[in-house]
Design a protein around this motif. Structure first.
Motif, PDB file in Angstrom:
ATOM      1  N   SER A 152     -38.854  -1.067-118.146  1.00 45.81           N
ATOM      2  CA  SER A 152     -39.014   0.347-117.856  1.00 45.81           C
ATOM      3  C   SER A 152     -40.191   0.557-116.917  1.00 45.81           C
ATOM      4  N   GLY A 153     -40.031   1.482-115.970  1.00 45.11           N
ATOM      5  CA  GLY A 153     -41.121   1.844-115.078  1.00 45.11           C
ATOM      6  C   GLY A 153     -41.326   0.856-113.953  1.00 45.11           C
ATOM      7  N   LYS A 154     -42.193   1.220-112.996  1.00 47.06           N
ATOM      8  CA  LYS A 154     -42.454   0.357-111.846  1.00 47.06           C
ATOM      9  C   LYS A 154     -43.058  -0.993-112.226  1.00 47.06           C
ATOM     10  N   PRO A 155     -43.928  -1.050-113.252  1.00 47.93           N
ATOM     11  CA  PRO A 155     -44.451  -2.373-113.636  1.00 47.93           C
ATOM     12  C   PRO A 155     -43.409  -3.241-114.355  1.00 47.93           C
ATOM     13  N   ARG A 156     -42.226  -2.642-114.625  1.00 42.88           N
ATOM     14  CA  ARG A 156     -41.188  -3.324-115.405  1.00 42.88           C
ATOM     15  C   ARG A 156     -41.761  -3.830-116.732  1.00 42.88           C
ATOM     16  N   ILE A 157     -42.202  -2.870-117.529  1.00 42.77           N
ATOM     17  CA  ILE A 157     -42.730  -3.185-118.857  1.00 42.77           C
ATOM     18  C   ILE A 157     -41.564  -3.415-119.802  1.00 42.77           C
ATOM     19  N   LEU A 158     -41.624  -4.456-120.609  1.00 41.56           N
ATOM     20  CA  LEU A 158     -40.551  -4.739-121.547  1.00 41.56           C
ATOM     21  C   LEU A 158     -40.597  -3.760-122.719  1.00 41.56           C
ATOM     22  N   ARG A 159     -39.470  -3.123-122.971  1.00 42.89           N
ATOM     23  CA  ARG A 159     -39.311  -2.210-124.103  1.00 42.89           C
ATOM     24  C   ARG A 159     -38.156  -2.689-124.968  1.00 42.89           C
ATOM     25  N   ASN A 224     -34.971  -4.115-105.099  1.00 41.76           N
ATOM     26  CA  ASN A 224     -36.392  -4.417-104.938  1.00 41.76           C
ATOM     27  C   ASN A 224     -37.081  -4.194-106.277  1.00 41.76           C
ATOM     28  N   PHE A 225     -38.378  -4.418-106.317  1.00 44.14           N
ATOM     29  CA  PHE A 225     -39.105  -4.343-107.580  1.00 44.14           C
ATOM     30  C   PHE A 225     -39.116  -2.935-108.165  1.00 44.14           C
ATOM     31  N   GLN A 228     -35.030   0.752-110.570  1.00 42.52           N
ATOM     32  CA  GLN A 228     -35.115   0.918-112.014  1.00 42.52           C
ATOM     33  C   GLN A 228     -33.913   0.323-112.750  1.00 42.52           C
ATOM     34  N   ASP A 229     -32.705   0.428-112.176  1.00 40.88           N
ATOM     35  CA  ASP A 229     -31.528  -0.145-112.828  1.00 40.88           C
ATOM     36  C   ASP A 229     -31.489  -1.658-112.615  1.00 40.88           C
ATOM     37  N   ALA A 230     -31.690  -2.084-111.401  1.00 41.96           N
ATOM     38  CA  ALA A 230     -31.779  -3.512-111.047  1.00 41.96           C
ATOM     39  C   ALA A 230     -30.634  -4.323-111.637  1.00 41.96           C
ATOM     40  N   PHE A 231     -29.409  -3.943-111.303  1.00 39.75           N
ATOM     41  CA  PHE A 231     -28.253  -4.728-111.727  1.00 39.75           C
ATOM     42  C   PHE A 231     -28.204  -6.027-110.905  1.00 39.75           C
ATOM     43  N   CYS A 232     -27.638  -7.057-111.500  1.00 38.63           N
ATOM     44  CA  CYS A 232     -27.563  -8.355-110.826  1.00 38.63           C
ATOM     45  C   CYS A 232     -26.570  -8.331-109.659  1.00 38.63           C
ATOM     46  N   PHE A 233     -25.387  -7.757-109.889  1.00 39.07           N
ATOM     47  CA  PHE A 233     -24.340  -7.685-108.859  1.00 39.07           C
ATOM     48  C   PHE A 233     -24.095  -9.040-108.212  1.00 39.07           C
ATOM     49  N   GLY A 234     -24.045 -10.086-109.040  1.00 37.15           N
ATOM     50  CA  GLY A 234     -23.730 -11.419-108.531  1.00 37.15           C
ATOM     51  C   GLY A 234     -24.906 -12.181-107.965  1.00 37.15           C
ATOM     52  N   THR A 241     -40.551 -10.603-112.090  1.00 36.14           N
ATOM     53  CA  THR A 241     -41.443 -10.727-113.241  1.00 36.14           C
ATOM     54  C   THR A 241     -41.366  -9.420-114.026  1.00 36.14           C
ATOM     55  N   PHE A 242     -41.929  -9.416-115.199  1.00 36.19           N
ATOM     56  CA  PHE A 242     -42.025  -8.201-116.006  1.00 36.19           C
ATOM     57  C   PHE A 242     -43.273  -8.317-116.866  1.00 36.19           C
TER      58      PHE A 242
END
Length: 264
Positions: A152-159, A224-225, A228-234, A241-242
Motif C-alpha cells: 500500500s502507498g508509494k513506499p509499498r508498505i506491506l499490509r 513503475n514503483f 498502486q495496482d502493479a499487476f504482473c501482466f506476464g 522492493t517493499f
C-alpha cells in the motif's frame, strides 16, 4: 434463619446474582473463544422485544451490549451474556451476537486485521439448524482465518488483511463466515465456544500481483514503483522492493531478503 441467609449469599443462583432470574433460573450463558496468539474478539449482543411484546425502545437506545471493546488492553476470553434485559420498561430478548475477530501483525496501532463471525439466537429453529451441546453443557463452532498480504502507498508498505471462513466438524473450510445458531431455551447456564485456527500459509490479497518462488513471494513492479495496482501482466522479471511494517526494506515475503535468484 441462618440457613436462609447462607442460601441467599452462597446459593448458586439468587435473584441478586447477575444472569439469574427471580425464580433462580440462570438467564445467561458464557461465550468464550480459543484463538491463535495475537488474536482477540470483540462482541456486540443485540436485543429485540421479547416474543409477544408490543413495546419498543425509543431510538433503539441501550439495546446493544459490548464485550471486549478495548480488546487491545482489557481482553477477557469469557463473556457472560444475558438472555433477557428490560430497557425503558420494554422486556427484551437476545437476538444475535456479532463477533469481530481481530489480530495484530505489527507494533503500530494500524497493524491489525479484522473479520467477523455471528451467533444467531431465536425463539425457535429447525432441529437441523440448531447448535448442539455435549454432556458438559458446551457447544463449539469453528473457523479458519488466513492472512492475505498486499502493498500500500508509494513506499509499498506491506499490509495484511484477515480473512476468516467457516469450517465443518472435520475442519474443512466451507462457505461463509464462522456461524452458529441457538434457541433461547437452549442457552441458560451453557457455554458456547468459538474455535479459530490460523491457516499455515499466507497468500496475496489480489491475484497477479505477486509471483510464487521457492523462498516466498516476489512483488511485481507494474508500470513503475508508483503504480498502486502493479499487476504482473506476464512480466515475471521486473520486481519491486517493499517495506515491512517494522521498517525493513525487503525483496521477498516473508523471508525479506532472498538467498538466491530463482525463476518463477
Amino acid at each position: 434463619m441462618k440457613r436462609v441467609i447462607q442460601s441467599l449469599i452462597f446459593g448458586s443462583c439468587t435473584a441478586l446474582t447477575v444472569g439469574c432470574s427471580a425464580t433462580g433460573k440462570t438467564d445467561s450463558f458464557t461465550f468464550t473463544a480459543d484463538l491463535p496468539p495475537s488474536f482477540a474478539y470483540k462482541a456486540v449482543a443485540t436485543y429485540i422485544p421479547a416474543k409477544g411484546e408490543t413495546c419498543s425502545v425509543p431510538g433503539g437506545k441501550n439495546t446493544q451490549v459490548s464485550f471486549n471493546r478495548e480488546w487491545r488492553t482489557e481482553y477477557k476470553a469469557d463473556a457472560e451474556i444475558l438472555l433477557y434485559r428490560t430497557v425503558s420498561g420494554c422486556p427484551l430478548a437476545l437476538y444475535s451476537v456479532k463477533l469481530d475477530i481481530n489480530a495484530t501483525y505489527g507494533k503500530t496501532w494500524g497493524d491489525f486485521g479484522s473479520d467477523f463471525a455471528n451467533v444467531a439466537v431465536r425463539e425457535t429453529l429447525l432441529e437441523t439448524s440448531k447448535g448442539t451441546f455435549n454432556a458438559a453443557g458446551e457447544s463449539e463452532f469453528s473457523g479458519q482465518c488466513q492472512w492475505l498480504f498486499r502493498t500500500s502507498g508509494k513506499p509499498r508498505i506491506l499490509r495484511k488483511i484477515l480473512d476468516c471462513k467457516n469450517t465443518d466438524a472435520q475442519g474443512v473450510v466451507t462457505k461463509g463466515h464462522p456461524f452458529s445458531a441457538y434457541t433461547l431455551d437452549q442457552l441458560p447456564g451453557k457455554t458456547v465456544r468459538l474455535k479459530i485456527k490460523l491457516a499455515d500459509e499466507e497468500e496475496p490479497y489480489m491475484g497477479d500481483t505477486w509471483v510464487k518462488v521457492p523462498n516466498g513471494w516476489k512483488r511485481c513492479m507494474g508500470d513503475n514503483f508508483e503504480d498502486q495496482d502493479a499487476f504482473c501482466f506476464g512480466n515475471y522479471t521486473d520486481f519491486s522492493t517493499f517495506r515491512m511494517p517494522d521498517g525493513r526494506h525487503c525483496t521477498i515475503y516473508p523471508g525479506c531478503t532472498e538467498n538466491k535468484e530463482v525463476t518463477p
